[in-house]
Write a protein that holds these residues in place. Structure first.
Motif, PDB file in Angstrom:
ATOM      1  N   ASP A 178       0.780  -1.211  -0.014  1.00 30.13           N
ATOM      2  CA  ASP A 178       0.052   0.047  -0.040  1.00 30.13           C
ATOM      3  C   ASP A 178       0.862   1.269   0.016  1.00 30.13           C
ATOM      4  N   ILE A 179       0.372   2.300  -0.602  1.00 27.60           N
ATOM      5  CA  ILE A 179       1.412   3.496  -0.725  1.00 27.60           C
ATOM      6  C   ILE A 179       1.332   4.241   0.499  1.00 27.60           C
ATOM      7  N   GLU A 180       0.033   4.061   1.500  1.00 28.07           N
ATOM      8  CA  GLU A 180      -0.130   4.610   2.630  1.00 28.07           C
ATOM      9  C   GLU A 180       0.600   3.696   3.926  1.00 28.07           C
ATOM     10  N   VAL A 181       1.990   3.560   3.515  1.00 25.80           N
ATOM     11  CA  VAL A 181       2.826   2.757   4.433  1.00 25.80           C
ATOM     12  C   VAL A 181       2.629   3.234   5.718  1.00 25.80           C
ATOM     13  N   TRP A 182       2.694   4.432   6.053  1.00 27.86           N
ATOM     14  CA  TRP A 182       2.819   5.038   7.549  1.00 27.86           C
ATOM     15  C   TRP A 182       1.564   4.485   8.280  1.00 27.86           C
ATOM     16  N   GLU A 183       0.551   4.147   7.761  1.00 30.08           N
ATOM     17  CA  GLU A 183      -0.672   3.701   8.597  1.00 30.08           C
ATOM     18  C   GLU A 183      -0.379   2.367   9.184  1.00 30.08           C
ATOM     19  N   TYR A 184       0.101   1.281   8.291  1.00 34.70           N
ATOM     20  CA  TYR A 184       0.540   0.081   8.752  1.00 34.70           C
ATOM     21  C   TYR A 184       1.752   0.113   9.770  1.00 34.70           C
ATOM     22  N   VAL A 185       2.782   1.099   9.713  1.00 34.36           N
ATOM     23  CA  VAL A 185       3.972   1.327  10.516  1.00 34.36           C
ATOM     24  C   VAL A 185       3.277   1.803  11.761  1.00 34.36           C
ATOM     25  N   LEU A 186       2.498   2.470  11.936  1.00 35.37           N
ATOM     26  CA  LEU A 186       2.026   3.246  13.008  1.00 35.37           C
ATOM     27  C   LEU A 186       0.911   2.060  13.578  1.00 35.37           C
ATOM     28  N   ILE A 187       0.032   1.240  13.000  1.00 33.51           N
ATOM     29  CA  ILE A 187      -0.682   0.458  13.813  1.00 33.51           C
ATOM     30  C   ILE A 187       0.361  -0.629  14.441  1.00 33.51           C
ATOM     31  N   SER A 188       1.367  -0.933  13.791  1.00 34.57           N
ATOM     32  CA  SER A 188       2.377  -2.099  13.972  1.00 34.57           C
ATOM     33  C   SER A 188       3.103  -1.440  15.304  1.00 34.57           C
ATOM     34  N   LEU A 189       3.417  -0.359  15.361  1.00 36.15           N
ATOM     35  CA  LEU A 189       4.144   0.131  16.474  1.00 36.15           C
ATOM     36  C   LEU A 189       3.203   0.226  17.683  1.00 36.15           C
ATOM     37  N   PHE A 190       1.960   0.477  17.545  1.00 37.96           N
ATOM     38  CA  PHE A 190       0.969   0.523  18.444  1.00 37.96           C
ATOM     39  C   PHE A 190       0.619  -0.854  19.199  1.00 37.96           C
ATOM     40  N   LEU A 191       0.549  -1.619  18.278  1.00 37.17           N
ATOM     41  CA  LEU A 191       0.277  -3.222  18.577  1.00 37.17           C
ATOM     42  C   LEU A 191       1.380  -3.807  19.451  1.00 37.17           C
ATOM     43  N   GLN A 192       2.750  -3.335  18.867  1.00 34.93           N
ATOM     44  CA  GLN A 192       3.978  -3.897  19.598  1.00 34.93           C
ATOM     45  C   GLN A 192       4.048  -3.327  21.028  1.00 34.93           C
ATOM     46  N   TRP A 193       3.442  -1.957  21.148  1.00 35.20           N
ATOM     47  CA  TRP A 193       3.683  -1.599  22.589  1.00 35.20           C
ATOM     48  C   TRP A 193       2.550  -2.385  23.680  1.00 35.20           C
ATOM     49  N   LEU A 194       1.470  -2.770  22.978  1.00 31.29           N
ATOM     50  CA  LEU A 194       0.548  -3.425  23.498  1.00 31.29           C
ATOM     51  C   LEU A 194       0.958  -4.636  24.202  1.00 31.29           C
ATOM     52  N   LEU A 195       1.812  -5.361  23.135  1.00 29.94           N
ATOM     53  CA  LEU A 195       2.265  -6.557  23.741  1.00 29.94           C
ATOM     54  C   LEU A 195       3.499  -6.490  24.992  1.00 29.94           C
ATOM     55  N   HIS A 196       4.210  -5.198  24.608  1.00 25.62           N
ATOM     56  CA  HIS A 196       5.266  -5.083  25.547  1.00 25.62           C
ATOM     57  C   HIS A 196       4.645  -4.689  26.906  1.00 25.62           C
ATOM     58  N   HIS A 197       3.367  -3.980  26.713  1.00 28.90           N
ATOM     59  CA  HIS A 197       2.876  -3.461  28.144  1.00 28.90           C
ATOM     60  C   HIS A 197       2.068  -4.684  28.993  1.00 28.90           C
ATOM     61  N   TYR A 198       1.433  -5.423  28.229  1.00 33.77           N
ATOM     62  CA  TYR A 198       0.511  -6.480  28.749  1.00 33.77           C
ATOM     63  C   TYR A 198       1.109  -7.988  28.731  1.00 33.77           C
ATOM     64  N   LYS A 199       2.017  -8.053  27.826  1.00 30.06           N
ATOM     65  CA  LYS A 199       2.992  -9.405  27.921  1.00 30.06           C
ATOM     66  C   LYS A 199       1.905 -10.785  27.501  1.00 30.06           C
ATOM     67  N   ASP A 200       0.805 -10.255  26.567  1.00 30.04           N
ATOM     68  CA  ASP A 200      -0.098 -11.389  26.329  1.00 30.04           C
ATOM     69  C   ASP A 200      -0.550 -11.088  24.605  1.00 30.04           C
ATOM     70  N   ILE A 201      -0.112 -11.745  23.950  1.00 32.62           N
ATOM     71  CA  ILE A 201      -0.088 -11.436  22.571  1.00 32.62           C
ATOM     72  C   ILE A 201      -1.935 -11.661  22.167  1.00 32.62           C
ATOM     73  N   ARG A 202      -2.750 -12.225  22.998  1.00 35.51           N
ATOM     74  CA  ARG A 202      -3.944 -12.132  22.583  1.00 35.51           C
ATOM     75  C   ARG A 202      -4.767 -10.708  22.691  1.00 35.51           C
ATOM     76  N   VAL A 203      -4.058  -9.790  23.549  1.00 35.29           N
ATOM     77  CA  VAL A 203      -4.671  -8.695  23.545  1.00 35.29           C
ATOM     78  C   VAL A 203      -4.333  -7.839  22.198  1.00 35.29           C
ATOM     79  N   CYS A 204      -2.979  -8.243  21.764  1.00 32.79           N
ATOM     80  CA  CYS A 204      -2.892  -7.718  20.056  1.00 32.79           C
ATOM     81  C   CYS A 204      -3.890  -8.268  19.125  1.00 32.79           C
ATOM     82  N   MET A 205      -3.937  -9.524  19.241  1.00 36.00           N
ATOM     83  CA  MET A 205      -4.861 -10.318  18.165  1.00 36.00           C
ATOM     84  C   MET A 205      -6.310  -9.620  18.210  1.00 36.00           C
ATOM     85  N   ILE A 206      -6.806  -9.198  19.582  1.00 35.70           N
ATOM     86  CA  ILE A 206      -8.119  -8.988  19.607  1.00 35.70           C
ATOM     87  C   ILE A 206      -8.217  -7.527  19.363  1.00 35.70           C
TER      88      ILE A 206
END
Length: 222
Positions: A178-206
């Motif tokens: 997608d040409i709007e690469v920044w959208e996917y970069v931001l959502i990935s970083l946000f989800l990565q932070w969720l995993l770092h914070h909660y230590k449960d990959i299922r939080v990211c999945m939901i």
């Protein structure tokens, strides 16, 4: 090689990443033969991978998740949609140029032609992509970083996490074509932070699934 070693290998981050990219390669190889139906084949391959990963990691993925954490995960998914909308509006106001995600539009068109593809978008993709990218690919990046940067100071740990998160986000974004690469970069970083914070990959999945579902519902409403 005994059973325990085989299971350890299959549960490893390397196998998860390898199996995911192998599925994409197989689907790409079949493109000249299957044409537009290739998306359904890819969906099937990743659905099989999802089942396999759930069986391999059932000790962690099948444990009970508190209702409070589920609610938080849903809210985080909605928050991600809200943040994306705000950023898009700001970008449009500044640049005066309309922004449209080609990948999202393509997925929406695919769903209209093959409604079953909605299952992939809302369930299969979020589960598989979180296991592959936010967990396994990120862990491999972290492993490489720790090999390169020997320091274990707090500053070094933060630096390694940031580098690994950004590399993961860039690879994740590039695979969405997608040409709007920044959208996917931001959502990935946000989800990565969720995993770092909660230590449960299922939080990211939901959260990921709610994000995708909300995006599709917004497209349907427009």
């Amino acid at each position: 090689m005994n059973k325990e070693r085989v299971l350890a290998l299959l549960r490893g981050d390397g196998f998860t990443v390898f199996a995911y990219f192998l599925s994409l390669i197989i689907a790409s190889a079949l493109l000249p033969v299957l044409g537009t139906k290739i998306a359904l084949v890819q969906e099937g391959l990743l659905a099989l991978l999802m089942v396999l990963l759930f069986l391999l990691h059932r000790d962690t993925l099948w444990t009970k998740l508190s209702g409070k954490l589920v609610i938080k995960s849903v809210l985080y998914g909605l928050l991600a949609v809200l943040i994306e909308l705000v950023l898009i509006i700001i970008t449009v106001l500044i640049t005066k140029v309309s922004i449209q995600s080609h990948n999202t539009s393509a997925v929406f068109s695919m769903i209209k032609g093959f409604p079953v593809f909605a299952l992939y978008t809302v369930v299969i993709a979020p589960i598989v992509e979180e296991l592959v990218f936010r967990q396994s690919f990120f862990n491999l990046c972290q492993f490489i970083n720790w090999r390169i940067i020997k320091s274990s100071s707090k500053r070094a740990r933060i630096f390694k996490w940031i580098i690994s998160a950004f590399v993961t986000a860039i690879i994740f974004a590039s695979l969405h074509a997608d040409i709007e690469v920044w959208e996917y970069v931001l959502i990935s970083l946000f989800l990565q932070w969720l995993l770092h914070h909660y230590k449960d990959i299922r939080v990211c999945m939901i959260a990921h699934g709610i994000f995708n579902l909300s995006t599709l519902l917004l497209l349907m409403a427009l």
